[in-house]
Design a protein around this motif. Sequence first.
Motif, PDB file in Angstrom:
ATOM      1  N   PHE A  86     -14.898  83.284 -19.319  1.00  0.00           N
ATOM      2  CA  PHE A  86     -14.365  82.479 -20.326  1.00  0.00           C
ATOM      3  C   PHE A  86     -14.997  83.257 -21.234  1.00  0.00           C
ATOM      4  CE2 PHE A  86     -12.582  79.909 -16.897  1.00  0.00           C
ATOM      5  CZ  PHE A  86     -11.838  79.427 -17.232  1.00  0.00           C
ATOM      6  N   ASN A  87     -14.581  83.814 -22.834  1.00  0.00           N
ATOM      7  CA  ASN A  87     -15.584  84.542 -23.211  1.00  0.00           C
ATOM      8  C   ASN A  87     -15.012  82.943 -24.619  1.00  0.00           C
ATOM      9  OD1 ASN A  87     -16.038  86.785 -22.918  1.00  0.00           O
ATOM     10  ND2 ASN A  87     -14.352  88.049 -23.193  1.00  0.00           N
ATOM     11  N   VAL A  88     -16.161  82.519 -25.244  1.00  0.00           N
ATOM     12  CA  VAL A  88     -16.269  81.679 -26.065  1.00  0.00           C
ATOM     13  C   VAL A  88     -17.172  81.423 -27.279  1.00  0.00           C
ATOM     14  CG1 VAL A  88     -15.589  79.675 -24.351  1.00  0.00           C
ATOM     15  CG2 VAL A  88     -17.954  80.213 -24.325  1.00  0.00           C
TER      16      VAL A  88
ATOM     17  N   ILE B 246     -19.042  82.607 -18.073  1.00  0.00           N
ATOM     18  CA  ILE B 246     -18.690  82.125 -19.441  1.00  0.00           C
ATOM     19  C   ILE B 246     -19.594  82.561 -20.435  1.00  0.00           C
ATOM     20  CG2 ILE B 246     -19.025  79.991 -20.758  1.00  0.00           C
ATOM     21  CD1 ILE B 246     -18.842  78.309 -18.457  1.00  0.00           C
ATOM     22  N   VAL B 247     -18.920  83.321 -20.989  1.00  0.00           N
ATOM     23  CA  VAL B 247     -20.103  84.163 -22.097  1.00  0.00           C
ATOM     24  C   VAL B 247     -19.901  83.928 -23.354  1.00  0.00           C
ATOM     25  CG1 VAL B 247     -20.267  86.486 -22.759  1.00  0.00           C
ATOM     26  CG2 VAL B 247     -19.031  86.374 -20.174  1.00  0.00           C
ATOM     27  N   LYS B 248     -20.636  84.576 -23.963  1.00  0.00           N
ATOM     28  CA  LYS B 248     -20.937  83.916 -25.533  1.00  0.00           C
ATOM     29  C   LYS B 248     -20.080  85.059 -26.987  1.00  0.00           C
ATOM     30  CE  LYS B 248     -22.120  81.351 -29.053  1.00  0.00           C
ATOM     31  NZ  LYS B 248     -21.921  82.075 -30.533  1.00  0.00           N
TER      32      LYS B 248
ATOM     33  N   GLU C 265     -19.171  67.907 -29.698  1.00  0.00           N
ATOM     34  CA  GLU C 265     -19.334  66.048 -28.971  1.00  0.00           C
ATOM     35  C   GLU C 265     -19.474  66.432 -27.358  1.00  0.00           C
ATOM     36  OE1 GLU C 265     -16.670  63.037 -30.413  1.00  0.00           O
ATOM     37  OE2 GLU C 265     -17.489  63.598 -32.766  1.00  0.00           O
ATOM     38  N   LYS C 266     -18.662  66.915 -27.054  1.00  0.00           N
ATOM     39  CA  LYS C 266     -18.722  67.330 -25.060  1.00  0.00           C
ATOM     40  C   LYS C 266     -18.632  68.525 -25.097  1.00  0.00           C
ATOM     41  CE  LYS C 266     -16.017  62.527 -24.284  1.00  0.00           C
ATOM     42  NZ  LYS C 266     -14.822  62.110 -24.475  1.00  0.00           N
ATOM     43  N   GLU C 267     -19.730  68.922 -24.253  1.00  0.00           N
ATOM     44  CA  GLU C 267     -19.533  70.344 -23.638  1.00  0.00           C
ATOM     45  C   GLU C 267     -18.716  70.379 -23.169  1.00  0.00           C
ATOM     46  OE1 GLU C 267     -23.700  71.636 -24.258  1.00  0.00           O
ATOM     47  OE2 GLU C 267     -24.403  71.086 -26.434  1.00  0.00           O
ATOM     48  N   PHE C 268     -18.232  71.792 -23.061  1.00  0.00           N
ATOM     49  CA  PHE C 268     -17.300  72.256 -21.225  1.00  0.00           C
ATOM     50  C   PHE C 268     -16.597  71.350 -20.691  1.00  0.00           C
ATOM     51  CE2 PHE C 268     -21.802  74.969 -21.878  1.00  0.00           C
ATOM     52  CZ  PHE C 268     -20.974  76.445 -22.635  1.00  0.00           C
ATOM     53  N   PHE C 269     -17.279  70.152 -20.255  1.00  0.00           N
ATOM     54  CA  PHE C 269     -16.357  69.677 -19.785  1.00  0.00           C
ATOM     55  C   PHE C 269     -15.443  68.159 -19.803  1.00  0.00           C
ATOM     56  CE2 PHE C 269     -19.132  73.455 -17.055  1.00  0.00           C
ATOM     57  CZ  PHE C 269     -17.912  73.887 -16.721  1.00  0.00           C
TER      58      PHE C 269
ATOM     59  N   ASN D 150     -21.227  77.833 -11.507  1.00  0.00           N
ATOM     60  CA  ASN D 150     -20.645  78.695 -12.423  1.00  0.00           C
ATOM     61  C   ASN D 150     -22.053  78.921 -13.329  1.00  0.00           C
ATOM     62  OD1 ASN D 150     -17.547  78.539 -12.652  1.00  0.00           O
ATOM     63  ND2 ASN D 150     -18.259  75.863 -12.074  1.00  0.00           N
ATOM     64  N   ASN D 151     -23.229  79.360 -12.955  1.00  0.00           N
ATOM     65  CA  ASN D 151     -24.092  79.553 -13.189  1.00  0.00           C
ATOM     66  C   ASN D 151     -24.519  80.954 -13.980  1.00  0.00           C
ATOM     67  OD1 ASN D 151     -24.167  81.331 -11.709  1.00  0.00           O
ATOM     68  ND2 ASN D 151     -26.113  81.141 -10.213  1.00  0.00           N
ATOM     69  N   GLN D 152     -22.864  81.717 -14.553  1.00  0.00           N
ATOM     70  CA  GLN D 152     -23.085  82.352 -15.611  1.00  0.00           C
ATOM     71  C   GLN D 152     -23.125  82.587 -17.385  1.00  0.00           C
ATOM     72  OE1 GLN D 152     -22.331  86.347 -13.891  1.00  0.00           O
ATOM     73  NE2 GLN D 152     -21.515  85.602 -12.506  1.00  0.00           N
ATOM     74  N   PHE D 153     -24.142  81.760 -17.194  1.00  0.00           N
ATOM     75  CA  PHE D 153     -23.815  81.174 -18.509  1.00  0.00           C
ATOM     76  C   PHE D 153     -24.300  82.250 -19.919  1.00  0.00           C
ATOM     77  CE2 PHE D 153     -22.727  77.433 -16.635  1.00  0.00           C
ATOM     78  CZ  PHE D 153     -21.668  76.683 -17.337  1.00  0.00           C
ATOM     79  N   ILE D 154     -24.058  83.124 -19.873  1.00  0.00           N
ATOM     80  CA  ILE D 154     -23.804  84.681 -20.349  1.00  0.00           C
ATOM     81  C   ILE D 154     -24.696  84.455 -21.999  1.00  0.00           C
ATOM     82  CG2 ILE D 154     -24.098  86.803 -20.700  1.00  0.00           C
ATOM     83  CD1 ILE D 154     -22.741  86.950 -18.220  1.00  0.00           C
ATOM     84  N   GLY D 155     -25.582  84.341 -22.568  1.00  0.00           N
ATOM     85  CA  GLY D 155     -25.223  84.506 -24.722  1.00  0.00           C
ATOM     86  C   GLY D 155     -26.170  83.227 -25.221  1.00  0.00           C
ATOM     87  N   PHE D 156     -25.616  82.192 -24.055  1.00  0.00           N
ATOM     88  CA  PHE D 156     -26.497  80.622 -24.180  1.00  0.00           C
ATOM     89  C   PHE D 156     -27.760  80.559 -24.954  1.00  0.00           C
ATOM     90  CE2 PHE D 156     -21.993  80.449 -23.784  1.00  0.00           C
ATOM     91  CZ  PHE D 156     -21.675  79.775 -24.850  1.00  0.00           C
TER      92      PHE D 156
END
Length: 344
Positions: free
Chosen positions: A285-287, A309-311, A321-325, A338-344
């Motif tokens: 997920f590129n976000v 999940i990539v920034k 207001e509500k993040e991701f989920f 889902n621990n690969q939060f890249i760029g945040f």
Amino acid sequence: MTFAPARRDYVGFTVTSSQDVIFDNVTIHHAGGMGILGENCHNVTIQNSAVTPSGNRYISTTADATHFVNCTGEINLVNNLFENQKDDATNIHGIYAMVDALIDDKTIEVRVQHPHQYGYQFIDKGDTLELVQGPSMITYGLNKVAGVEQISKEITRVVFEKVLDQRFKVGDSVAEIRDYPDVLIKGNTIRRNRARGMLLNCRGKTIVEDNYFHSPGAAILFEGDANFWFEQGGVSDVVIRNNTFDNSVFGVWGNSVLDVAAGISKEYQDTARYNKNILVEGNTFNVYDKGLILDLFSVDGLIFRKNKIVKTNAYPERKIEKEFFNVQYSDNVVIEDNNQFIGF
């Protein structure tokens, strides 16, 4: 800026009551409606094909690239390009018809509600229909059709073999129970269109893998309602894996990248569970911010795991207001690994 007529009458290809249909290496540059519409078909494959505008045009089809209604067998969308259409890449669903009158304890009249459905025939003698409570989308039970009379392009009189459930009333709906198709959506590119990626509302086994999505709304929407579009949904077995969701939801057509909804009234939200058994695994997920990736409503059984999940900087960040989920009125939802939060 683009301008369009109000009507979407001119489909590229309409395939009705047919079987074993294959579109291979077909390009649709433009149609004044859907690109390919399949109704009451058994086994349809679209492969190595494209819906894409020619030359310097901005618009391909003026509605969905592909659309399937009350089909059976298999629906395969493999290695296609769907771009610049003014609606979704595909919508796969059934039809609800609202009860207009109760004639006697075995006879009803139903009315198709949306103008796009006028004249559509989906009830035959020998069919089994589900009797659905309109506000909750909960099925009372099943009943077999003993006879059918077409009253008009909107109204059909239906005689059942068994006495109707006493709870069934005007305003509820019926839909055909059939051999729901297995759906394979693999290796497609969906981009540059107006609305969402795909509306997946089929109760057969659905696999979505190795696709690229870049859509202004939800990349995938699960829905179904008996109050506006009257599209029968309620998935029961879905796998979404190894896809790239590239900066979707930069427009207004959805709340999240994967949007799971249903047309259920407030009084039934605690008990109704319309969509079931969805696995989301191994996707990227590129976000461009911390906006919603999952927005769940009336779901029983969803696993979201091992996704990346990539920034990015594709669009300006929004006030979140509500993040991701966001999970509402749902059961058995697991979000893990889902621990690969890249760029945040």
